[in-house]
Design a protein around this motif. Sequence first.
Motif, PDB file in Angstrom:
ATOM      1  N   LEU A  57       0.503  -1.471  -0.051  1.00 29.81           N
ATOM      2  CA  LEU A  57      -0.079   0.329  -0.278  1.00 29.81           C
ATOM      3  C   LEU A  57       1.331   1.450   0.201  1.00 29.81           C
ATOM      4  CD1 LEU A  57      -3.530   1.091   0.379  1.00 29.81           C
ATOM      5  CD2 LEU A  57      -2.425   1.537   2.778  1.00 29.81           C
ATOM      6  N   THR A  58       0.382   2.244  -0.542  1.00 31.99           N
ATOM      7  CA  THR A  58       1.375   3.566  -0.975  1.00 31.99           C
ATOM      8  C   THR A  58       0.261   4.827  -0.359  1.00 31.99           C
ATOM      9  OG1 THR A  58       2.755   2.655  -2.869  1.00 31.99           O
ATOM     10  CG2 THR A  58       3.020   4.937  -3.051  1.00 31.99           C
ATOM     11  N   PHE A  59       0.699   5.305   0.509  1.00 31.76           N
ATOM     12  CA  PHE A  59       0.212   6.358   0.643  1.00 31.76           C
ATOM     13  C   PHE A  59       0.743   8.055  -0.284  1.00 31.76           C
ATOM     14  CE2 PHE A  59      -0.822   5.103   4.828  1.00 31.76           C
ATOM     15  CZ  PHE A  59      -1.625   6.184   5.397  1.00 31.76           C
ATOM     16  N   ALA A  60      -0.647   7.955  -1.184  1.00 30.63           N
ATOM     17  CA  ALA A  60       0.530   8.943  -2.195  1.00 30.63           C
ATOM     18  C   ALA A  60      -0.023  10.539  -2.106  1.00 30.63           C
ATOM     19  CB  ALA A  60      -0.763   8.829  -3.490  1.00 30.63           C
ATOM     20  N   ALA A  61      -0.861  10.576  -1.199  1.00 35.30           N
ATOM     21  CA  ALA A  61      -1.104  12.398  -1.676  1.00 35.30           C
ATOM     22  C   ALA A  61      -2.433  12.438   0.567  1.00 35.30           C
ATOM     23  CB  ALA A  61      -1.789  12.645  -2.285  1.00 35.30           C
ATOM     24  N   VAL A  62      -1.730  14.332   0.186  1.00 36.60           N
ATOM     25  CA  VAL A  62      -2.460  14.346   1.171  1.00 36.60           C
ATOM     26  C   VAL A  62      -3.138  15.387   1.325  1.00 36.60           C
ATOM     27  CG1 VAL A  62      -3.211  15.153   4.453  1.00 36.60           C
ATOM     28  CG2 VAL A  62      -1.184  13.330   3.637  1.00 36.60           C
ATOM     29  N   LEU A  63      -4.334  15.253   1.302  1.00 33.95           N
ATOM     30  CA  LEU A  63      -5.349  16.866   0.715  1.00 33.95           C
ATOM     31  C   LEU A  63      -6.420  17.204   2.092  1.00 33.95           C
ATOM     32  CD1 LEU A  63      -7.661  15.488  -1.807  1.00 33.95           C
ATOM     33  CD2 LEU A  63      -5.592  15.639  -1.884  1.00 33.95           C
ATOM     34  N   ARG A  64      -5.333  18.188   2.092  1.00 35.09           N
ATOM     35  CA  ARG A  64      -5.380  19.460   2.993  1.00 35.09           C
ATOM     36  C   ARG A  64      -5.796  21.175   2.500  1.00 35.09           C
ATOM     37  NH1 ARG A  64      -0.083  17.472   5.062  1.00 35.09           N
ATOM     38  NH2 ARG A  64      -0.751  16.774   6.865  1.00 35.09           N
ATOM     39  N   ASN A  65      -6.648  21.667   3.825  1.00 35.46           N
ATOM     40  CA  ASN A  65      -7.231  22.832   3.154  1.00 35.46           C
ATOM     41  C   ASN A  65      -6.728  23.051   1.939  1.00 35.46           C
ATOM     42  OD1 ASN A  65      -6.950  23.560   6.064  1.00 35.46           O
ATOM     43  ND2 ASN A  65      -5.331  23.847   5.875  1.00 35.46           N
ATOM     44  N   GLY A  66      -7.813  22.170   0.797  1.00 35.60           N
ATOM     45  CA  GLY A  66      -7.726  22.841  -0.601  1.00 35.60           C
ATOM     46  C   GLY A  66      -6.194  22.741  -1.051  1.00 35.60           C
ATOM     47  N   ASP A  67      -5.553  22.368  -0.808  1.00 40.59           N
ATOM     48  CA  ASP A  67      -3.957  21.784  -1.481  1.00 40.59           C
ATOM     49  C   ASP A  67      -3.706  20.940  -1.927  1.00 40.59           C
ATOM     50  OD1 ASP A  67      -3.570  24.455  -1.990  1.00 40.59           O
ATOM     51  OD2 ASP A  67      -2.547  24.931   0.083  1.00 40.59           O
ATOM     52  N   VAL A  68      -2.761  19.411  -2.360  1.00 35.05           N
ATOM     53  CA  VAL A  68      -2.427  18.585  -2.770  1.00 35.05           C
ATOM     54  C   VAL A  68      -1.228  18.457  -2.549  1.00 35.05           C
ATOM     55  CG1 VAL A  68      -2.774  16.370  -4.523  1.00 35.05           C
ATOM     56  CG2 VAL A  68      -4.153  18.720  -4.458  1.00 35.05           C
ATOM     57  N   GLU A  69      -1.097  17.606  -1.420  1.00 32.42           N
ATOM     58  CA  GLU A  69       0.300  17.712  -1.081  1.00 32.42           C
ATOM     59  C   GLU A  69       1.362  16.243  -1.117  1.00 32.42           C
ATOM     60  OE1 GLU A  69       1.262  18.417   2.811  1.00 32.42           O
ATOM     61  OE2 GLU A  69       0.138  20.963   3.202  1.00 32.42           O
ATOM     62  N   LEU A  70       1.724  16.062  -1.830  1.00 35.06           N
ATOM     63  CA  LEU A  70       2.711  14.304  -1.315  1.00 35.06           C
ATOM     64  C   LEU A  70       2.985  13.895  -1.197  1.00 35.06           C
ATOM     65  CD1 LEU A  70       5.319  14.611  -5.051  1.00 35.06           C
ATOM     66  CD2 LEU A  70       1.857  14.435  -5.104  1.00 35.06           C
ATOM     67  N   ALA A  71       2.540  12.352  -0.446  1.00 36.06           N
ATOM     68  CA  ALA A  71       2.817  12.373   0.929  1.00 36.06           C
ATOM     69  C   ALA A  71       4.223  12.189   1.848  1.00 36.06           C
ATOM     70  CB  ALA A  71       2.424  11.013   1.171  1.00 36.06           C
ATOM     71  N   ARG A  72       4.221  12.749   2.609  1.00 37.39           N
ATOM     72  CA  ARG A  72       5.856  12.810   3.499  1.00 37.39           C
ATOM     73  C   ARG A  72       5.847  12.328   4.307  1.00 37.39           C
ATOM     74  NH1 ARG A  72       5.199  18.240   3.499  1.00 37.39           N
ATOM     75  NH2 ARG A  72       5.519  18.313   5.490  1.00 37.39           N
TER      76      ARG A  72
END
Length: 445
Positions: free
Chosen positions: A176-191
């Motif tokens: 399973l891969t965490f691809a992204a986190v969607l926060r405050n209307g922005d798309v951030e690559l998962a760190r």
Amino acid sequence: MRVVIVGAGEVGSNIASSLADAHDVVVVDVDADRVEELNYSLDVLAIQGDGASIETLEEAGVGDADLLIASTDHDETNLATCGTSKVLGEAFTIARVKQVGFLRTWERTSSAFGVDFMVCSNLLTAEDIVQIIGLPAAVDVEWFANGLVQMAEFELGPDSPLVGQTVSEADQFEFLTFAAVLRNGDVELARGDSTLAAGERVVVIGPPERVHQFALTASPAAASDDTESVFVVGGGEIGYQTARLLQERGINPRLIEEDPERAREVAESLSKTLVLQFDATDTDALERENFDSADAVVAALESDQENLLVSLLAKRLGVKQTIAVVETGEYRDVFEAVGVDVAVNPRVVTAEEITRITREETTEKLTFIEDDRAEVIEVEVSPDSALAGVPIRESIPKLPAGVVVGAIARQRDLVSPRGDTVIEVGDHVVLFVDAAIAEEITAAI
């Protein structure tokens, strides 16, 4: 590539926006205000006129076009537009239709209506709904690599055990891969060091069984092992197709339709669906049918207002998962903000499918994230691909920033996408990509 798009509504505008940066795009619409708006907001040539008129298509340069997309809200207009374009040139034609009957006719002979590829909004919407059912904690679900890989988007509630964890701590599932986190209307690559918070959404990619395990972890109260009781409210085309597809999955739904004649038609066509003829806001009738114990309710009535009312009533009665069809795109966020679990917009679903077709040479499948701010795409790796033959830790840094390898399918097996994994020619790779670099990425791979 020269592309002519007829119809500048939500579907046509989304497609034009996704293609404008890399192609010569002309948009045709009868609405003068809409034409002016597009000429101002997008790098396209927008002209006013009837797309089914040969004179308008000549003005748009269809004779020299490589691709014509007919995307108005009227099936007959779209079919006429494609047929007329064939008189002027050899553009590949894509028609958007709502009625499945036109699709079935076209499937019998690829030359029907002068259409080279047909996209049926109602059927695509039903397929999207059925994919979501069964993962109650998910707000979006797509399948890739012939069913081997699933992409799902989950919203973290305040009671989720993942709230307060870092991505590294939450990432405990093989393949399973965490691809992204969607926060405050922005798309951030998962760190790995990014901390998850309530109200944020996470996008994960992996085999279906791992995605399901993640669903149970992300929202134990909402997720369940089995979905057995499903109500479909509305016997129109979307509701009918949803019930039919659920039957094929082994789920026998109950369908509520107020109109007696339509209810009888649906009952005669769907042998494993129990059709109930009453008003879906009749709480006494709903109580008799144990509506409140349903695992999922699909609101597929003729208006957004009716679908919102039915969905909120279902949530108030205790239904685990509510999915509503929303025809007006700007209402989708409103539906989810007031408590509807998932709002599905047929126009967005259709735009995704048509955009995928325009990239057919490199892209097997495509879906949009956060209203096209990011894309999840499936590609088959060719010998000249930038991904082929080298470890991921070496290939990805050479690409524009904003891409994550979510999954790798090698024949019928999955390969874990780690830094030292070498992608081979012929592999099917599922990528999470920032929409701003999507065209550049697909060209490189």
